[in-house]
Design a protein around this motif. Structure first.
Motif, mmCIF file in Angstrom:
data_model
loop_
_atom_site.group_PDB
_atom_site.id
_atom_site.type_symbol
_atom_site.label_atom_id
_atom_site.label_comp_id
_atom_site.label_asym_id
_atom_site.label_seq_id
_atom_site.Cartn_x
_atom_site.Cartn_y
_atom_site.Cartn_z
ATOM 1 N N ILE A 141 -0.189 -15.805 36.899
ATOM 2 C CA ILE A 141 -0.031 -15.596 35.450
ATOM 3 C C ILE A 141 0.705 -16.815 34.901
ATOM 4 O O ILE A 141 1.838 -17.088 35.303
ATOM 5 C CB ILE A 141 0.773 -14.320 35.150
ATOM 6 N N PRO A 142 0.084 -17.595 34.011
ATOM 7 C CA PRO A 142 0.698 -18.827 33.523
ATOM 8 C C PRO A 142 1.861 -18.572 32.563
ATOM 9 O O PRO A 142 1.663 -18.079 31.450
ATOM 10 C CB PRO A 142 -0.460 -19.544 32.810
ATOM 11 N N GLY A 189 -6.979 -24.549 31.940
ATOM 12 C CA GLY A 189 -7.708 -23.293 32.090
ATOM 13 C C GLY A 189 -7.300 -22.197 31.134
ATOM 14 O O GLY A 189 -7.909 -21.125 31.121
ATOM 15 N N THR A 190 -6.265 -22.420 30.325
ATOM 16 C CA THR A 190 -5.832 -21.413 29.365
ATOM 17 C C THR A 190 -5.429 -22.092 28.062
ATOM 18 O O THR A 190 -4.877 -23.196 28.071
ATOM 19 C CB THR A 190 -4.656 -20.582 29.926
ATOM 20 N N MET A 218 -6.501 -16.481 38.332
ATOM 21 C CA MET A 218 -5.404 -16.551 37.375
ATOM 22 C C MET A 218 -5.847 -15.892 36.080
ATOM 23 O O MET A 218 -7.045 -15.837 35.775
ATOM 24 C CB MET A 218 -4.979 -18.003 37.103
ATOM 25 N N THR A 219 -4.893 -15.367 35.340
ATOM 26 C CA THR A 219 -5.190 -14.858 34.017
ATOM 27 C C THR A 219 -5.145 -16.016 33.043
ATOM 28 O O THR A 219 -4.389 -16.974 33.232
ATOM 29 C CB THR A 219 -4.190 -13.775 33.595
ATOM 30 N N ALA A 220 -5.950 -15.941 32.000
ATOM 31 C CA ALA A 220 -5.994 -17.020 31.019
ATOM 32 C C ALA A 220 -6.232 -16.439 29.631
ATOM 33 O O ALA A 220 -6.881 -15.395 29.491
ATOM 34 C CB ALA A 220 -7.094 -18.020 31.367
ATOM 35 N N SER A 232 -10.065 -13.468 33.265
ATOM 36 C CA SER A 232 -9.809 -13.909 34.637
ATOM 37 C C SER A 232 -10.593 -15.172 34.914
ATOM 38 O O SER A 232 -11.749 -15.308 34.505
ATOM 39 C CB SER A 232 -10.240 -12.813 35.613
ATOM 40 N N CYS A 233 -9.956 -16.130 35.602
ATOM 41 C CA CYS A 233 -10.653 -17.342 36.014
ATOM 42 C C CYS A 233 -10.108 -17.781 37.376
ATOM 43 O O CYS A 233 -9.057 -17.302 37.802
ATOM 44 C CB CYS A 233 -10.521 -18.446 34.971
#
Length: 323
Positions: free
Chosen positions: A126-127, A136-137, A287-289, A297-298
């Motif tokens: 989770i960023p 990516g997010t 990871m969540t984005a 999800s990515c």
């Protein structure tokens, strides 16, 4: 590899960011709602290495959704950078029979997660970082709050800058990323914004200060991203070139603290919930984005891809509005 995930660990790592607690709360409560056992790991990877792990309950995350910082604490772990440290972390995960690990943090935290992925551990990232520098997010947890903190601080600084007819240089965080400076600078109407992505000319900035003075402007605010260089040297040079008195304010860790904004709290909760959904779907190493105003999800590897280009159009607009 298909794993029946029943016991999940969660940690916060790297620099704290407003909203980490909201993400943690969502991981714990959604996990418990779906019948999982969730274990909190104190002090990030350092705590994982030394077995600082306890089972979380619904009550253990009560009243933290709008609390800044992280109740699990965080720490930089040099030991996790070593093969020996990674082996100790792996041993603790096996000892506690944890089937998966949710990592809330920035790029350094994700790199630590990748070392565990290589050892067969199921990971969801989770960023969470105020710098908003994860590929990516569109947004990372904490960025919106940090930006609002800067805007609030600058509004107070402008009052005294106007009263004393001075030029204030305000240094903001962001490492080698100028996103906080750009967004906050445009929001608060800074006269100049200095970011590492774009070269700046102190003569041009000095000329802008002089033009403002000629039309009756008695104060100025310049936002300086920490990755640009010494704000003290920049202030000294501007004073020499423009003849105007300058003052320096370094906001520092003030930008990391405080309650998360509504946007950060919502994104954090959605990301925490999505992390559990990913685990339940047995689709890990993800990871969540936040993309196009939706949490998705990515692949975890997306965090190391090409970052979104610095928003030059927004930067140019800020310059045009501050003529």
């Amino acid at each position: 590899m298909s794993v029946n995930i029943q016991r999940v660990g969660v940690l916060t790592s790297g620099g704290d960011a407003p909203g980490m607690n909201a993400a943690l709360r969502a991981v714990v409560r959604k996990g418990i709602y779906h019948g999982l056992e969730v274990y909190g790991i104190n002090r990030g990877y350092e705590g994982l290495i030394h077995g600082e792990i306890q089972q979380m309950s619904v009550g253990s995350v009560a009243d933290i959704v709008l609390r800044g910082g992280t109740i699990l604490k965080t720490a930089r772990s040099e030991e996790m950078r070593t093969v020996e440290g990674q082996q100790k972390a792996l041993e603790q995960l096996h000892k506690m029979r944890l089937d998966a690990l949710v990592v809330i943090g920035g790029d350094g935290s994700f790199r630590g997660a990748q070392t565990l992925v290589a050892q067969g551990i199921q990971i969801v990232g989770i960023p969470g970082t105020i710098d908003n520098d994860i590929a990516g997010t569109d947004l990372t947890i904490g960025f919106d709050t940090a930006t609002n903190t800067v805007v609030d601080a600058v509004s107070k600084i402008r009052d005294t800058a106007s009263s004393h007819e001075r030029t204030f240089l305000v240094e903001v965080m962001g490492r080698n990323c100028g996103n906080i400076a750009l967004q906050a600078g445009l929001a608060c109407g800074a006269e100049s914004i200095l970011v590492p992505e774009i070269p700046f000319d102190l003569d041009e900035i000095s000329d802008k200060l002089k033009r403002g003075h000629q039309r009756g402007k008695n104060h100025s605010i310049i936002l300086v991203s920490e990755g640009v260089g010494s704000v003290y040297e920049i202030g000294k040079e501007l004073r020499t070139r423009s003849g105007f008195e300058t003052r320096i304010t370094i906001l520092g860790h003030l930008q990391r603290g405080g309650n998360p904004s509504a946007l950060d709290a919502v994104i954090a909760a959605a990301m925490g919930g999505k992390a559990i959904e990913i685990l339940l779907a047995n689709d890990t190493n993800r990871m969540t984005a936040y993309i196009n105003q939706t949490v998705v999800s990515c692949p975890l590897d997306a965090a190391y891809g090409a970052r979104r280009p610095f928003d030059r159009d927004l930067y140019d607009l800020a310059n045009e509005l501050s003529i």
